[in-house]
Design an enzyme around this catalytic site. Sequence first.
Site, PDB file in Angstrom:
ATOM      1  N   HIS A 160     -24.555 -40.708-119.266  1.00 42.27           N
ATOM      2  CA  HIS A 160     -24.698 -39.559-120.162  1.00 42.27           C
ATOM      3  C   HIS A 160     -26.174 -39.210-120.339  1.00 42.27           C
ATOM      4  O   HIS A 160     -26.571 -38.046-120.250  1.00 42.27           O
ATOM      5  CB  HIS A 160     -24.062 -39.865-121.525  1.00 42.27           C
ATOM      6  N   ARG A 169     -34.565 -31.892-119.298  1.00 39.68           N
ATOM      7  CA  ARG A 169     -35.905 -32.184-118.757  1.00 39.68           C
ATOM      8  C   ARG A 169     -35.763 -32.505-117.275  1.00 39.68           C
ATOM      9  O   ARG A 169     -35.848 -33.656-116.864  1.00 39.68           O
ATOM     10  CB  ARG A 169     -36.525 -33.409-119.455  1.00 39.68           C
ATOM     11  N   GLU A 226     -18.503 -34.665-128.357  1.00 46.09           N
ATOM     12  CA  GLU A 226     -18.946 -35.868-127.643  1.00 46.09           C
ATOM     13  C   GLU A 226     -17.910 -36.951-127.881  1.00 46.09           C
ATOM     14  O   GLU A 226     -17.601 -37.292-129.025  1.00 46.09           O
ATOM     15  CB  GLU A 226     -20.328 -36.332-128.126  1.00 46.09           C
ATOM     16  N   GLU A 228     -16.947 -40.478-128.224  1.00 45.33           N
ATOM     17  CA  GLU A 228     -17.647 -41.731-128.510  1.00 45.33           C
ATOM     18  C   GLU A 228     -16.682 -42.723-129.134  1.00 45.33           C
ATOM     19  O   GLU A 228     -15.616 -42.357-129.607  1.00 45.33           O
ATOM     20  CB  GLU A 228     -18.804 -41.498-129.509  1.00 45.33           C
ATOM     21  N   LYS A 280     -26.243 -31.783-135.074  1.00 45.22           N
ATOM     22  CA  LYS A 280     -25.299 -32.897-135.101  1.00 45.22           C
ATOM     23  C   LYS A 280     -24.675 -33.133-136.469  1.00 45.22           C
ATOM     24  O   LYS A 280     -23.657 -33.810-136.555  1.00 45.22           O
ATOM     25  CB  LYS A 280     -26.038 -34.187-134.699  1.00 45.22           C
ATOM     26  N   SER A 284     -18.741 -34.708-138.084  1.00 46.18           N
ATOM     27  CA  SER A 284     -18.397 -35.752-137.111  1.00 46.18           C
ATOM     28  C   SER A 284     -17.001 -36.219-137.501  1.00 46.18           C
ATOM     29  O   SER A 284     -16.751 -36.481-138.679  1.00 46.18           O
ATOM     30  CB  SER A 284     -19.366 -36.937-137.173  1.00 46.18           C
TER      31      SER A 284
HETATM   32 MN    MN Z   1     -23.656 -38.522-130.032  1.00 46.26          MN
END
Ligand code: MN
Length: 470
Positions: A160, A169, A226, A228, A280, A284
Amino acid sequence: MPYPIDETHDPNLESWLESANDPNTDFPIQNLPFVDYEPADQSISDPLIDDFAGPLGVVIGDQVLDINKVFDAGLLEGLLAYEDDSGATDIDYWLHAVNGLASAPSGFRHELRQQLSRLLRKGTDADTKQLRDWMTPVAECRFDAPSIRDYTDFYASLYHATNVGSMFRPDNPLLPNYKHIPIGYHGRASSIVPSGTPVRRPIGQQAPAEDGGMPNFGPCKMLDYEMEMGAIIARGNELGESISITDAEDHILGLCILNDWSARDLQKWEYQPLGPFLAKNFASTVSPYIVTMEALAPFRCPAFERDAKDPQPLPYMDSDANRKAGGFDITLEVHLSTKQMRDKGIDPVRISKGNFKDMYWTFAQMVAHHTVNGCNLQPGDLLGSGTVSGTARDARGSLLELTWDGDPFANPPVLVPGTQRTPLKMPTGEERKFLQDGDEVIMKAYCERDGFRRIGFGECRGVIEPARSV
Ligand code: MN
């Protein structure tokens, strides 16, 4: 370091509760995850004052069992050994909710699992009719996220980190610290919501179209999920002390699914120099079922095998036990459903399938690193693993990676040589680069191993609602 495999993992164990013996259930008697729950008929009408935690339940098949009722009836006698000699027992506190259980000694949690397993298995001496009376169907319960005080999100997947780094980048995808420290940032506990809570599209600043220009402002145009895993911290450490890699797993209660919703356009503009912030912290989502470290014992696997050219971790993040069994073999799936699909009665489609064993850093290493400077973890804290991505295209745990930066606004377009933007095609003919209003993201996780009963983590869901008007 990991819990031993014992009689509670015996694949031949069956429950007297028939739904627990269904081969497709996530919650056979070998699992026994803990939840904070509330039977739906008790829900309070004003959600703003409805800040409940607990009571603590254990999930078996399609039912939730009220652990306090079982304890009050004297059916969990083995726990009394943990009663303080002074009479100042903490058992009531430990059993009131998930974060109470998190503060119990690991021996107490181990004993609770043993006792629940014996009460719920076929052939028990206990009065099963009475136990049934203390159960509520999962379908009639409301689940809360555990009361989480502090939340830290890591970035522990090398794949990731390399994927995202090469988009953000292109010249310098993986920074030189990556293989030496588990990279993380402190997240926001107040906006952690349980599965099923709608997620409102965030509003914010996005990078100017031209260098030096004014930023754009408005609803996020690159909304992402995402995939997770989250670890719920058990007992913590004193401020100024640290947790050794050897003890680290004793400080973890169990794991859940975590969706770290991410606003990529906000993230690109704000993340340097101090890391993620508003990209973020708007929401969540966690799955409410805390699958314990004990239940996961049969599904442990070696930590990531580092390339011979890679540095080895410093001694405070290295141990034989961690190398041999610091990882978890957990399959992770992401499913997507658009509003149009639901209107037409089309099932959600699976858009990725990865595995947690692909993580470069283990949770034990993250705990050891988080506390090496003396930072104190506390019971009920949440550690996010970071997006779980593998080497295969369909093992990428975010849309950013799956569609390879489907950024229609990038100027100049950010594209890595040899890659191309690949929007997802939905069964309705719709295309997705990022999430649209009405999209529902459904995450699932489960463990399978020959010779053991499959166990699962349930689901972690959320529907995207339109942004508020600006
Ligand atoms: Mn995350």
